[in-house]
Design a protein around this motif. Structure first.
Motif, PDB file in Angstrom:
ATOM      1  N   ARG A   1      -3.460  -4.599   7.016  1.00 19.49           N
ATOM      2  CA  ARG A   1      -3.681  -3.210   6.622  1.00 19.49           C
ATOM      3  C   ARG A   1      -3.101  -2.246   7.653  1.00 19.49           C
ATOM      4  NH1 ARG A   1      -8.745  -3.567   6.056  1.00 19.49           N
ATOM      5  NH2 ARG A   1      -9.429  -2.772   8.070  1.00 19.49           N
TER       6      ARG A   1
ATOM      7  N   TRP B   1      -6.622  -9.610   7.419  1.00 18.36           N
ATOM      8  CA  TRP B   1      -6.357  -8.490   6.531  1.00 18.36           C
ATOM      9  C   TRP B   1      -6.478  -7.145   7.235  1.00 18.36           C
ATOM     10  CZ3 TRP B   1      -3.928  -8.137   2.083  1.00 18.36           C
ATOM     11  CH2 TRP B   1      -3.744  -9.292   1.332  1.00 18.36           C
TER      12      TRP B   1
ATOM     13  N   HIS C   1      -0.157   0.610   7.057  1.00 16.32           N
ATOM     14  CA  HIS C   1      -0.385   2.033   7.335  1.00 16.32           C
ATOM     15  C   HIS C   1       0.569   2.566   8.384  1.00 16.32           C
ATOM     16  CE1 HIS C   1      -4.506   2.883   5.365  1.00 16.32           C
ATOM     17  NE2 HIS C   1      -3.958   1.831   4.786  1.00 16.32           N
TER      18      HIS C   1
ATOM     19  N   LEU D   1      -6.367  -3.096   1.557  1.00 17.35           N
ATOM     20  CA  LEU D   1      -5.391  -2.350   2.349  1.00 17.35           C
ATOM     21  C   LEU D   1      -5.765  -0.889   2.555  1.00 17.35           C
ATOM     22  CD1 LEU D   1      -2.152  -3.817   0.718  1.00 17.35           C
ATOM     23  CD2 LEU D   1      -3.215  -4.497   2.879  1.00 17.35           C
ATOM     24  N   GLU D   2      -6.952  -0.490   2.081  1.00 23.21           N
ATOM     25  CA  GLU D   2      -7.387   0.913   2.183  1.00 23.21           C
ATOM     26  C   GLU D   2      -6.314   1.844   1.619  1.00 23.21           C
ATOM     27  OE1 GLU D   2      -8.740   2.006   6.061  1.00 23.21           O
ATOM     28  OE2 GLU D   2     -10.382   0.563   6.053  1.00 23.21           O
TER      29      GLU D   2
END
Length: 278
Positions: free
Chosen positions: A269, A265, A273, A118-119
């Motif tokens: 993500r 994904w 965000h 997911l950074e």
């Protein structure tokens, strides 16, 4: 004020009494806390704490993953309920549902995986065993919950707003989740019990609640950082909750006899965000 009380009280109460880190030697995949794959491009003012809920009486898997994100500058608090039946490719273990990562590598592998998928920059966690919530429910006079017809039938109760005793609370938390994007029963129960246990109380009166949770909890957070975060949340005015994913399409599959889901994904993500960093 409901979300503020729940989140701030949870943080203060949990970490004021217990700050034990994971026993890395117990896991087959050892991840050092200096190798959590923290994203560097995120706003520095936002800190995200992972809350992992387990139920040792029914499974070794993580049942629920909550990401509590707090903006220290604005006080904005976001709670993300991340589905644990999502399959991801994890470099250390291969293709696996999120629920099964913890037993292999503990909280560090969970945080590293979340950060890579997911950074994110999650480096703090709290792990709770929900089997202790029988006593929690009884200590607050029973859990008040509005039951659907299906939930009421499963618990042997009437439909609508009910006060569940400790045994009924655990039965509610162990009801199977639907395949849609509804929040898990554990999520709703934990939030309701924390709210009931902390409403209209001075934060320093939360120690009794924390003592009931202490024996089934681990965390790597320090007391002062926890107090600082809770103070920021209490001073803020913006509080939001989100089920992830909500808009990304998912495909049902099977993993070791259990129903699991696959999804893009990158899209998941981006969805997160957009919610956390508008």
């Amino acid at each position: 004020m409901r979300f503020v009380k729940m989140l701030a009280a949870c943080m203060l109460a949990l970490c004021a009494l217990w700050t034990a880190g994971p026993a890395l030697a117990d896991y087959s995949v050892v991840v050092d806390d200096s190798d959590l794959s923290l994203a560097q491009a995120l706003p520095k003012s936002v800190q995200t704490v992972a809350l992992f809920l387990t139920d040792r009486e029914s499974s070794a898997d993580v049942q629920t993953v909550l990401l509590a994100s707090i903006d220290r500058e604005s006080g904005r608090a976001c709670m993300t309920d991340l589905r644990t039946d999502l399959i991801a490719e994890i470099s250390q273990v291969g293709s696996i549902p999120l629920a099964k990562i913890y037993v292999l590598g503990g909280p560090n592998l969970m945080m590293k995986s979340i950060n890579e998928l997911l950074e994110m920059n999650v480096s703090s966690y709290v792990t709770l065993d929900v089997s202790s919530f029988v006593q929690i429910a009884e200590s607050v006079g029973g859990m008040q919950m509005t039951l659907s017809a299906e939930e009421a039938a499963a618990l042997g109760c009437a439909e609508g707003l009910q006060t569940l005793d400790g045994a009924q609370t655990m039965a509610y938390m162990r009801l199977p989740d639907e395949a849609d994007a509804a929040r898990s029963h554990q999520y709703k129960a934990v939030m309701q019990l924390l709210y009931q246990g902390t409403r209209d109380k001075n934060p320093f009166a939360l120690m009794g609640l924390a003592r009931k949770l202490m024996s089934t909890m681990t965390t790597n957070m320090g007391l002062m950082d926890m107090i600082s975060l809770a103070t920021t949340v209490m001073g803020g005015s913006e509080r939001e909750e989100y089920m992830l994913p909500s808009t990304t399409p998912l495909t049902a599959t099977e993993y070791e006899g259990m129903t699991a889901y696959t999804g893009d994904w990158t899209a998941i993500r981006q969805e997160l965000h957009a919610f956390l960093f508008p």
